[in-house]
Scaffold this motif. Sequence first.
Motif, PDB file in Angstrom:
ATOM      1  N   SER A   2       0.824  -1.208   0.000  1.00  0.00           N
ATOM      2  CA  SER A   2       0.000   0.000   0.000  1.00  0.00           C
ATOM      3  C   SER A   2       0.859   1.258   0.000  1.00  0.00           C
ATOM      4  O   SER A   2       1.978   1.276   0.508  1.00  0.00           O
ATOM      5  CB  SER A   2      -0.965   0.000   1.186  1.00  0.00           C
ATOM      6  N   LYS A   3       0.305   2.316  -0.571  1.00  0.00           N
ATOM      7  CA  LYS A   3       0.971   3.620  -0.627  1.00  0.00           C
ATOM      8  C   LYS A   3       0.724   4.360   0.677  1.00  0.00           C
ATOM      9  O   LYS A   3      -0.396   4.372   1.188  1.00  0.00           O
ATOM     10  CB  LYS A   3       0.423   4.451  -1.795  1.00  0.00           C
ATOM     11  N   SER A  32      -5.067  -0.394  -1.036  1.00  0.00           N
ATOM     12  CA  SER A  32      -3.911   0.167  -1.765  1.00  0.00           C
ATOM     13  C   SER A  32      -3.359   1.427  -1.104  1.00  0.00           C
ATOM     14  O   SER A  32      -2.277   1.892  -1.456  1.00  0.00           O
ATOM     15  CB  SER A  32      -4.289   0.469  -3.212  1.00  0.00           C
ATOM     16  N   GLU A 179      -2.340   5.632  -8.106  1.00  0.00           N
ATOM     17  CA  GLU A 179      -1.841   4.509  -8.914  1.00  0.00           C
ATOM     18  C   GLU A 179      -1.429   4.982 -10.312  1.00  0.00           C
ATOM     19  O   GLU A 179      -0.390   4.581 -10.826  1.00  0.00           O
ATOM     20  CB  GLU A 179      -2.918   3.431  -9.008  1.00  0.00           C
TER      21      GLU A 179
END
Length: 182
Positions: A2-3, A32, A179
């Motif tokens: 995940s960011k 994410s 993304e």
Amino acid sequence: MSKKIAVLVGSLRKESYNLKVAKVFQQIAPPSLSLNIVEIGDLPFYNEDIDADMPPQSYNRFRQEITHCDGVIFVTPEYNRGLPAVIKNALDVGSRPYGKSVWSKKPAAVVSVSQGAIGGFGANHQLRQSLVFLDMPTLQQPEAYIGNIGTAFSENDNINEKTKSFLSLIIESYAKWVEQLS
């Protein structure tokens, strides 16, 4: 993986609706994204004199937290048709020293939250002006002006479904934006 997303809240009030919205984002964020609310209330007003040889510890901590994140969500009220000083100060602290900005290229989203009917439109757009200069690509749609926020939460801080659904749309769109820019 995940960011890591920093969330900056422009209201310092303990029971702030902006903080409540930020916490809802943390709860509903897709896998994410990993959202972390970053403290900005302890940052002294930016002053180059105190930033020279020995910057305040809070400046160093803040810059490091933003450096290590992959994006930033700003959740802000509107004060007198503009953004709160605490948000502008955080932008200034993070943009210095000259040439070492922690903001550049980090995907951003701006969510303005207000008890008024127009949802912090002025603060939202004023903040976006600074983000252009700081080279932060900012999510354009959906526009996120959340007005009449006082009616969105129950007495025990549960958010109504209509507002939660809109916040879900925002965070899902932001996840796709992050993304896309990765």
